[in-house]
Scaffold this active site. Structure first.
Site, short mmCIF file in Angstrom:
data_model
loop_
_atom_site.label_atom_id
_atom_site.label_comp_id
_atom_site.label_asym_id
_atom_site.label_seq_id
_atom_site.Cartn_x
_atom_site.Cartn_y
_atom_site.Cartn_z
N GLU A 72 -8.36 8.12 -14.04
CA GLU A 72 -8.20 8.99 -12.87
C GLU A 72 -6.84 8.81 -12.21
OE1 GLU A 72 -9.80 9.80 -8.31
OE2 GLU A 72 -10.67 8.16 -9.46
N ASP A 139 -3.95 -5.97 -2.12
CA ASP A 139 -3.03 -5.30 -1.22
C ASP A 139 -2.76 -6.23 -0.03
OD1 ASP A 139 -1.52 -3.52 0.25
OD2 ASP A 139 -3.15 -2.14 0.70
N ILE A 140 -1.47 -6.48 0.24
CA ILE A 140 -1.08 -7.32 1.36
C ILE A 140 -0.09 -6.52 2.21
CG2 ILE A 140 -0.23 -9.59 2.06
CD1 ILE A 140 -0.58 -10.42 -0.91
N ASP A 141 -0.34 -6.46 3.51
CA ASP A 141 0.45 -5.62 4.41
C ASP A 141 1.00 -6.48 5.54
OD1 ASP A 141 1.40 -3.65 6.26
OD2 ASP A 141 0.04 -2.19 5.37
N ARG A 192 7.36 0.21 1.79
CA ARG A 192 7.61 0.14 3.23
C ARG A 192 7.45 -1.28 3.77
NH1 ARG A 192 4.61 3.40 8.24
NH2 ARG A 192 6.35 3.20 9.70
N LYS A 359 -1.79 2.88 -4.91
CA LYS A 359 -0.55 3.61 -5.19
C LYS A 359 0.14 3.10 -6.45
CE LYS A 359 2.61 3.14 -2.08
NZ LYS A 359 3.35 3.32 -0.82
#
Length: 455
Positions: A72, A139-141, A192, A359
């Site tokens: 997908e 995922d680390i932000d 980002r 992403k």
């Protein structure tokens, strides 16, 4: 990042590549207007296809020719239109769709039991529509570290707060390799303010949701905050992985994060750090020591010195078992401070479910224009998010090197994208390709050795 909503789009969206005069300057052009030339000339379609095909892109007799088309893809089109359950026959068809639709973002989902775009044809057939495999992802932000950062908040990222991400990369990479035995791990700058991690070993791709959740929980030492103090899942002396992590994080905290964030020069941060000490007496003693020094490094040294002095006194002045416990709790406060400020803060929901979207590498972030480039985990400390290539800068390079770009089939080789692709290959794709090829050869050997059925 939460799973994207499903949206069906019946009308085709087509953006034609903009005219590109030789002297064009793309530096200040809106990102969405640059996606057509980016997908046509810069996006490394072939490398992405080779990765996601996992060896099923050749003529080997054991390949599964339908494997890739069960994957997908989700495109985010202009106007925040999410088009889920896209699937493609091969890399050429994927490349054509990207050039035709120019999505502002590409998300990658699981490999399903049937082609995602034909899922409606299987409704009521009894076959169903369900994911069969998917990379283990993290995922680390940096926004989750806003209580730590003094250099900025929310979407801000700079060389001063990047060490928080570098430490997270190091902890995840060491744990995934040493504790779980995974080898094919890809780290990607989000474009980002964060980092994505893809674990691509076959064993990782076949994990159930329950197993994914368990692995994510293994790394979820940081459990948020309560009354200004971080909740840490386990005592740092309880597990060798935590002892290993602390040894790495202590250096990162003392050498990079503490001085670059000026944590003990900021009044609010000083109070927050003092809250980790177990009683008012030691907090007051540390504050008195701080009156004579001003730098974060000197104040941290003073704190550690006071804590150790008090711990030794507790051991000497109380009954052996009671004193030992009190001294251990005193010393543990220092370890708790280090881990509270530096241990990876994961978005747990991203890792738990096989059908979660993430992403794709080499996307362009629509707000910054930066490319989601791979990161070499061995050079994580040296990575600079402020110098990451942008789509406008790459197109400027392409125009400046038009003669060089025209000589080959892949124009991105004449730009800084070549460095990003080389990192992708050297740190991840080459070893993965070698393993999947060996896996196909082993399947062929097993098939040849299997006994022939006698009728």
């Amino acid at each position: 990042m939460s799973e994207q909503p499903v949206a069906e789009v019946k009308a085709e969206v087509k953006l034609e590549p903009a005219a590109q005069p030789a002297d064009a300057d793309f530096t200040n052009v809106g990102v969405q207007f640059l996606m057509a030339p980016y997908y046509s000339r810069l996006f490394p379609h072939q490398e992405v296809y080779k990765w996601l095909a996992y060896g099923n892109d050749g003529k080997h007799p054991m390949v599964d020719a339908s494997f890739f088309q069960h994957r997908e893809f989700c495109f985010t089109l202009d106007g925040d239109i999410f088009v889920r359950y896209q699937s493609f026959k091969d890399g050429l068809e994927l490349a054509a769709a990207l050039k035709d639709r120019c999505p502002s973002k590409i998300d990658i989902g699981p490999v399903y039991n049937v082609e995602p775009q034909r899922r409606a044809a299987y409704q009521g057939s009894g076959q169903g529509f369900c994911p069969m495999e998917r990379e283990l992802v993290f995922d680390i932000d940096l926004t989750d570290y806003d209580d730590v950062r003094t250099c900025g908040r929310e979407g801000h990222i700079c060389i001063k707060c990047w060490p928080l991400m570098a430490a997270a990369i190091k902890i995840l990479d060491a744990g995934l390799r040493q504790d779980f035995g995974f080898q094919h791990i890809l780290f990607v700058f989000s474009g980002r303010r964060g980092v994505h991690c893809w674990v691509c070993d076959e064993r990782a791709r076949k994990l159930t949701d329950e197993q994914r959740s368990a692995i994510a929980s293994y790394f979820a030492v940081y459990k948020g905050q309560e009354r200004g103090v971080a909740k840490l899942a386990l005592g740092l002396d309880d597990h060798p992985a935590l002892a290993r992590a602390y040894a790495l994080l202590k250096g990162a905290f003392e050498d990079r994060i503490l001085p670059e964030q000026g944590l003990l020069e900021d009044e609010a941060q000083r109070k927050a750090i003092l809250a980790y000490l177990p009683n008012d007496a030691i907090r007051n003693a540390v504050e008195r020591r701080w009156d004579g020094v001003s730098s974060s490094a000197d104040r941290w040294e003073a704190l550690q010195d006071e804590v150790e002095t008090e711990a030794q006194a507790l051991e000497a002045n109380r009954k052996s078992s009671e004193g030992a416990r009190a001294a251990k709790a005193m010393r543990k406060a220092v370890k708790d401070i280090v881990c509270a400020y530096t241990y990876p803060r994961l978005d747990m929901e991203v890792s738990k479910k096989m059908n979660h979207l993430l992403k794709a590498p080499f996307c362009v972030h629509p707000k910054t224009g930066k490319v989601c480039v791979p990161i070499d985990p061995e050079a994580a400390w040296e990575f600079d998010p402020e110098t990451v290539c942008t789509v406008g800068g790459l197109l400027n390079q392409l125009n400046s090197n038009s003669a060089a770009a025209a000589q080959g089939e892949e124009p991105w080789r004449a730009t800084d994208m070549s460095q990003a692709v080389e990192t992708f290959r050297a740190c991840f794709l080459d070893a993965l390709q070698a393993e999947v090829k060996e896996g196909l050869a082993e399947k062929l050997r097993q098939a040849a050795a299997a006994p022939t059925l006698a009728w």
